[in-house]
Write a protein that holds these residues in place. Sequence first.
Motif, mmCIF file in Angstrom:
data_model
loop_
_atom_site.group_PDB
_atom_site.id
_atom_site.type_symbol
_atom_site.label_atom_id
_atom_site.label_comp_id
_atom_site.label_asym_id
_atom_site.label_seq_id
_atom_site.Cartn_x
_atom_site.Cartn_y
_atom_site.Cartn_z
ATOM 1 N N SER A 14 0.841 -1.212 0.000
ATOM 2 C CA SER A 14 0.000 0.000 0.000
ATOM 3 C C SER A 14 0.869 1.253 0.000
ATOM 4 N N THR A 15 1.742 1.331 -1.004
ATOM 5 C CA THR A 15 2.674 2.457 -1.090
ATOM 6 C C THR A 15 2.682 3.072 -2.479
ATOM 7 N N LEU A 16 3.146 4.318 -2.525
ATOM 8 C CA LEU A 16 3.484 5.011 -3.754
ATOM 9 C C LEU A 16 4.987 5.206 -3.778
ATOM 10 N N ALA A 17 5.628 4.920 -4.888
ATOM 11 C CA ALA A 17 7.056 5.179 -5.053
ATOM 12 C C ALA A 17 7.225 6.345 -6.019
ATOM 13 N N ALA A 18 8.159 7.243 -5.697
ATOM 14 C CA ALA A 18 8.414 8.423 -6.519
ATOM 15 C C ALA A 18 9.812 8.357 -7.098
ATOM 16 N N TYR A 19 9.951 8.778 -8.372
ATOM 17 C CA TYR A 19 11.236 8.746 -9.066
ATOM 18 C C TYR A 19 11.470 10.067 -9.799
#
Length: 366
Positions: free
Chosen positions: A280-285
């Motif tokens: 239940s996560t968002l990853a940012a790049y």
Amino acid sequence: MNAKRVVGAIAILFASVSVTSASQAATYAYVSNADSQDISVFQLDKSNGSLAPVETVNVGGTVMPMALSPDHLRLYAGVRSKPYRVVSFAVNPLDGRLIELGNAPLAESMAYISTDATGHYLFSASYGGNMLAVNRIGGNGVVGDVQQTIKTGPMAHAIRTAPDNRYVFASVLGSDAWLRLKLDASNGQLTEDAAPAYSLPPKSGPRHFVFSPDRRFTYLIDELDGKLHVLAFDSTHDTVKPIDTVSVLPANFGAGTPWGADLHLTPDGHFLYVSERTSSTLAAYKVNPSSGKLTRIGTYETEKQPRGFNIDPSGKYLLAVGQLSTNLSAYRIDGKTGKLSAIGQYPVGKGANWVEIVEFNGTNGN
């Protein structure tokens, strides 16, 4: 459709082409809620990212994938319970409300829908039916009957046109393939290449994909192995070559089973975000503008089982929902770093899974 609805629909058809500078610019967000069988409508305040509820629209079925027409005046919603169908709505630029214009059959339960660049055809991909399909869209923006179906390997998952609208690409999760199909824009017919445009490692499970705004790169998220692929896109020949592969999993993921879901780029192409459902996560790049390669910025906890999210057209805000949550989380995107900061949570329906966002500038309607 009753007389009142017909009159309302006609009014929206005229309003969609006659919005003047006297109206205020506005941004609206639409959330499909599969288990509640409805769509939540919000107005987004661009000054601070807060949301105000506008209405909840009953769809009468398991509503999941959605797509906006290229002119943003129509919203299409796919229903994955029988009878499988797509509902065409007019979007009122003045207040964001939806008016149902018509229903059309879908060939199967479709996990993904999109239009071509002209807005003349609706494409769909069926996870359970192992197929792709094309529906014609009328001059009034209302989807019509199915005109073509194409069998694929198991679990077709997403379908989108290339930026030049000459080809359509589709991910097939069960055969670890990313397909390329020639689009005849005169009649909407698709012709599949003999070989996939890109073949992935076994049990990768390719899912959603996006093209960069400069048309130089494609980003493809896997569902099964926790990976995100960076592909160089040759816009002259509509072909790709692999550049890099990164993980979408948080550092503390442990021994769980990866479950990648969605991905979106900011409109300027500077930052990419992905959702992972098990954690239940968002990853940012951060995106390297020259090479297209990705550098991880951070990981952010979000709504439980985040199947869908989206970024507003200004690139300032990200809205995320979870299938096991009845809230939407709003985040501010730092324009310099790409970091997310939480703004607030807002009630939505049950089984929230898809977000579409549209902006009208108050001058010419969109």
